[in-house]
Design an enzyme around this catalytic site. Structure first.
Site, PDB file in Angstrom:
ATOM      1  N   ASN A   6      -6.277  36.372  60.496  1.00  0.00           N
ATOM      2  CA  ASN A   6      -6.707  34.975  60.441  1.00  0.00           C
ATOM      3  C   ASN A   6      -7.755  34.681  61.499  1.00  0.00           C
ATOM      4  O   ASN A   6      -7.803  35.299  62.553  1.00  0.00           O
ATOM      5  CB  ASN A   6      -5.503  34.042  60.593  1.00  0.00           C
ATOM      6  CG  ASN A   6      -4.526  34.218  59.448  1.00  0.00           C
ATOM      7  OD1 ASN A   6      -4.889  34.760  58.415  1.00  0.00           O
ATOM      8  ND2 ASN A   6      -3.297  33.780  59.641  1.00  0.00           N
ATOM      9  N   ASP A  13      -8.227  31.397  62.478  1.00  0.00           N
ATOM     10  CA  ASP A  13      -7.979  29.978  62.752  1.00  0.00           C
ATOM     11  C   ASP A  13      -7.495  29.687  64.165  1.00  0.00           C
ATOM     12  O   ASP A  13      -7.260  28.526  64.510  1.00  0.00           O
ATOM     13  CB  ASP A  13      -6.992  29.411  61.726  1.00  0.00           C
ATOM     14  CG  ASP A  13      -5.692  30.226  61.633  1.00  0.00           C
ATOM     15  OD1 ASP A  13      -5.281  30.823  62.651  1.00  0.00           O
ATOM     16  OD2 ASP A  13      -5.091  30.258  60.536  1.00  0.00           O
ATOM     17  N   HIS A  46     -10.373  39.923  62.303  1.00  0.00           N
ATOM     18  CA  HIS A  46     -11.506  39.380  61.542  1.00  0.00           C
ATOM     19  C   HIS A  46     -12.265  38.298  62.302  1.00  0.00           C
ATOM     20  O   HIS A  46     -12.969  37.490  61.697  1.00  0.00           O
ATOM     21  CB  HIS A  46     -11.012  38.830  60.191  1.00  0.00           C
ATOM     22  CG  HIS A  46     -10.560  39.896  59.237  1.00  0.00           C
ATOM     23  ND1 HIS A  46      -9.713  39.662  58.177  1.00  0.00           N
ATOM     24  CD2 HIS A  46     -10.838  41.221  59.187  1.00  0.00           C
ATOM     25  CE1 HIS A  46      -9.488  40.792  57.519  1.00  0.00           C
ATOM     26  NE2 HIS A  46     -10.153  41.762  58.115  1.00  0.00           N
ATOM     27  N   CYS A  77     -25.276  34.319  67.366  1.00  0.00           N
ATOM     28  CA  CYS A  77     -26.604  34.392  66.770  1.00  0.00           C
ATOM     29  C   CYS A  77     -26.783  35.768  66.132  1.00  0.00           C
ATOM     30  O   CYS A  77     -26.652  36.789  66.820  1.00  0.00           O
ATOM     31  CB  CYS A  77     -27.674  34.163  67.833  1.00  0.00           C
ATOM     32  SG  CYS A  77     -29.325  34.445  67.164  1.00  0.00           S
ATOM     33  N   CYS A 133     -29.998  37.508  68.241  1.00  0.00           N
ATOM     34  CA  CYS A 133     -29.923  38.011  69.624  1.00  0.00           C
ATOM     35  C   CYS A 133     -28.498  38.149  70.143  1.00  0.00           C
ATOM     36  O   CYS A 133     -28.290  38.593  71.276  1.00  0.00           O
ATOM     37  CB  CYS A 133     -30.747  37.126  70.553  1.00  0.00           C
ATOM     38  SG  CYS A 133     -30.108  35.452  70.676  1.00  0.00           S
TER      39      CYS A 133
HETATM   40  P1  NAD Z   1      -4.512  36.278  51.078  1.00  0.00           P
HETATM   41  O1  NAD Z   1      -5.017  34.888  50.817  1.00  0.00           O
HETATM   42  O2  NAD Z   1      -5.093  37.387  50.322  1.00  0.00           O
HETATM   43  O3  NAD Z   1      -2.929  36.308  50.835  1.00  0.00           O
HETATM   44  C1  NAD Z   1      -2.053  35.376  51.392  1.00  0.00           C
HETATM   45  C2  NAD Z   1      -0.644  35.879  51.210  1.00  0.00           C
HETATM   46  O4  NAD Z   1       0.233  34.953  51.834  1.00  0.00           O
HETATM   47  C3  NAD Z   1      -0.202  35.985  49.751  1.00  0.00           C
HETATM   48  O5  NAD Z   1       0.461  37.223  49.556  1.00  0.00           O
HETATM   49  C4  NAD Z   1       0.749  34.815  49.560  1.00  0.00           C
HETATM   50  O6  NAD Z   1       1.779  35.100  48.631  1.00  0.00           O
HETATM   51  C5  NAD Z   1       1.307  34.644  50.956  1.00  0.00           C
HETATM   52  N1  NAD Z   1       1.744  33.291  51.294  1.00  0.00           N
HETATM   53  C6  NAD Z   1       1.212  32.111  50.918  1.00  0.00           C
HETATM   54  N2  NAD Z   1       1.856  31.078  51.475  1.00  0.00           N
HETATM   55  C7  NAD Z   1       2.841  31.627  52.239  1.00  0.00           C
HETATM   56  C8  NAD Z   1       3.854  31.069  53.084  1.00  0.00           C
HETATM   57  N3  NAD Z   1       3.984  29.744  53.271  1.00  0.00           N
HETATM   58  N4  NAD Z   1       4.700  31.926  53.717  1.00  0.00           N
HETATM   59  C9  NAD Z   1       4.593  33.273  53.547  1.00  0.00           C
HETATM   60  N5  NAD Z   1       3.645  33.855  52.751  1.00  0.00           N
HETATM   61  C10 NAD Z   1       2.784  33.030  52.121  1.00  0.00           C
HETATM   62  O7  NAD Z   1      -4.627  36.475  52.636  1.00  0.00           O
HETATM   63  P2  NAD Z   1      -4.837  37.783  53.500  1.00  0.00           P
HETATM   64  O8  NAD Z   1      -3.941  38.860  53.012  1.00  0.00           O
HETATM   65  O9  NAD Z   1      -4.733  37.339  54.911  1.00  0.00           O
HETATM   66  O10 NAD Z   1      -6.323  38.259  53.202  1.00  0.00           O
HETATM   67  C11 NAD Z   1      -7.363  37.350  53.013  1.00  0.00           C
HETATM   68  C12 NAD Z   1      -8.467  37.348  54.065  1.00  0.00           C
HETATM   69  O11 NAD Z   1      -8.928  36.003  54.162  1.00  0.00           O
HETATM   70  C13 NAD Z   1      -8.029  37.702  55.429  1.00  0.00           C
HETATM   71  O12 NAD Z   1      -8.823  38.752  55.796  1.00  0.00           O
HETATM   72  C14 NAD Z   1      -8.352  36.498  56.325  1.00  0.00           C
HETATM   73  O13 NAD Z   1      -9.299  36.880  57.303  1.00  0.00           O
HETATM   74  C15 NAD Z   1      -9.069  35.503  55.463  1.00  0.00           C
HETATM   75  N6  NAD Z   1      -8.509  34.135  55.474  1.00  0.00           N
HETATM   76  C16 NAD Z   1      -8.075  33.611  56.653  1.00  0.00           C
HETATM   77  C17 NAD Z   1      -7.527  32.331  56.660  1.00  0.00           C
HETATM   78  C18 NAD Z   1      -7.058  31.779  57.993  1.00  0.00           C
HETATM   79  O14 NAD Z   1      -7.615  32.105  59.042  1.00  0.00           O
HETATM   80  N7  NAD Z   1      -6.032  30.939  58.009  1.00  0.00           N
HETATM   81  C19 NAD Z   1      -7.412  31.608  55.492  1.00  0.00           C
HETATM   82  C20 NAD Z   1      -7.903  32.185  54.290  1.00  0.00           C
HETATM   83  C21 NAD Z   1      -8.448  33.467  54.303  1.00  0.00           C
END
Ligand code: NAD
Length: 246
Positions: free
Chosen positions: A102, A104, A119, A127, A130
């Site tokens: 994440n 966030d 990530h 930037c 640079c």
């Molecule tokens: P993904 O969106 O592919 O999958 C999310 C997973 O979380 C799913 O398997 C889903 O079933 C599960 N899920 C949803 N709600 C849930 C809950 N309340 N409790 C437990 N599980 C729950 O996400 P990913 O596997 O992290 O891959 C996506 C990419 O997107 C990541 O690389 C990330 O960097 C990025 N991303 C980040 C954010 C963030 O920073 N919050 C948000 C969206 C995407």
């Protein structure tokens, strides 16, 4: 106490080096949509297009339409009880590291200290010309104008890894080392399809680690490497696990 919580707690109590891999699912209850949430940011902006570095280089203004909304969502979100449970586990000395996909910053806001940002982090900008870094909070985005570098005038990019970019070397090396040292991995809210992050629990499993998976639905891990699957929303299941560990 349900059987899966008892089994998860037994493994954790016997663990000497516990790490966690978290994904977008852990932040869904904080109001940040994952890639599968209905009605969220990613329904409006296809991540395959808007989260691609190629698109950013060719059409940064277009990608910034999505970034303004992403920053809006992430900067107004607060950690939920799942982030807090992991922070408490670290404070208790049980959890050694979180590797998060994440961007966030919610683990850090919840109080977690050993966090590897696999990530990147959307609270920073860099930037592409640079490399100068700055904080998102230093900018006023009211006019929805993409910010430019003071030195070379290029449109800035969030310090996050877009599809098509390399994982930061240090995060990659440290995560590999942790995957090889861990005897238990708690995997929370990840769909297990985005690589190389999804390879971390697989490496750990190959080295003999137990895998405990928290998700609202089964994933590719569940029937391959997971030892204990705890179904349900992480904001409820992780605090419930903590009751058993207290
Ligand atoms: P993904 O969106 O592919 O999958 C999310 C997973 O979380 C799913 O398997 C889903 O079933 C599960 N899920 C949803 N709600 C849930 C809950 N309340 N409790 C437990 N599980 C729950 O996400 P990913 O596997 O992290 O891959 C996506 C990419 O997107 C990541 O690389 C990330 O960097 C990025 N991303 C980040 C954010 C963030 O920073 N919050 C948000 C969206 C995407």
């Amino acid at each position: 106490m349900s059987d899966e919580f008892r089994r998860a707690a037994d493994i954790i109590r016997g663990s000497a080096f516990l790490i966690s891999l978290t994904g977008a699912g852990i932040s869904v209850e904080s109001g940040i949509p994952d890639f599968r949430s209905a009605g969220g940011l990613w329904e409006k902006y296809d991540p395959a297009v808007y989260a691609s570095i190629d698109t950013f280089h060719r059409h940064p203004e277009k990608v910034w339409e999505m970034i303004f909304e992403m920053i809006d969502v992430t900067s107004s979100a607060a950690p939920n009880s799942a982030h807090r449970a992991l922070a408490r586990m670290e404070e208790m000395g049980i959890l050694k590291y979180i590797i998060t996909q994440n961007i966030d910053n919610l683990h850090q806001t919840a109080g977690s200290i050993n966090v590897i940002e696999y990530h990147g982090n959307a609270s920073r900008l860099e930037c592409p010309g640079c490399g100068t870094e700055s904080e998102v909070s230093a900018y006023d985005f009211a006019e929805k104008v993409p910010p430019r570098c003071d030195d070379c005038d290029k449109i800035l990019k969030p310090s996050v890894i877009f599809f098509g970019e390399m994982i930061p070397h240090e995060a990659m090396m440290k995560s590999q080392e942790l995957a090889e040292s861990a005897d238990t991995v708690i995997v929370v809210g990840t769909s297990a399809v985005v690589y190389p992050a999804a390879g971390i629990p697989i490496v750990a499993k190959r080295n003999g680690a137990k895998i405990i998976e928290f998700n609202v639905m089964e994933t590719d891990f569940t029937r391959s490497i997971t030892d204990v699957f705890v179904g349900g929303m992480a904001g409820q299941t992780l605090p419930k696990l903590m009751e058993y560990l207290a």
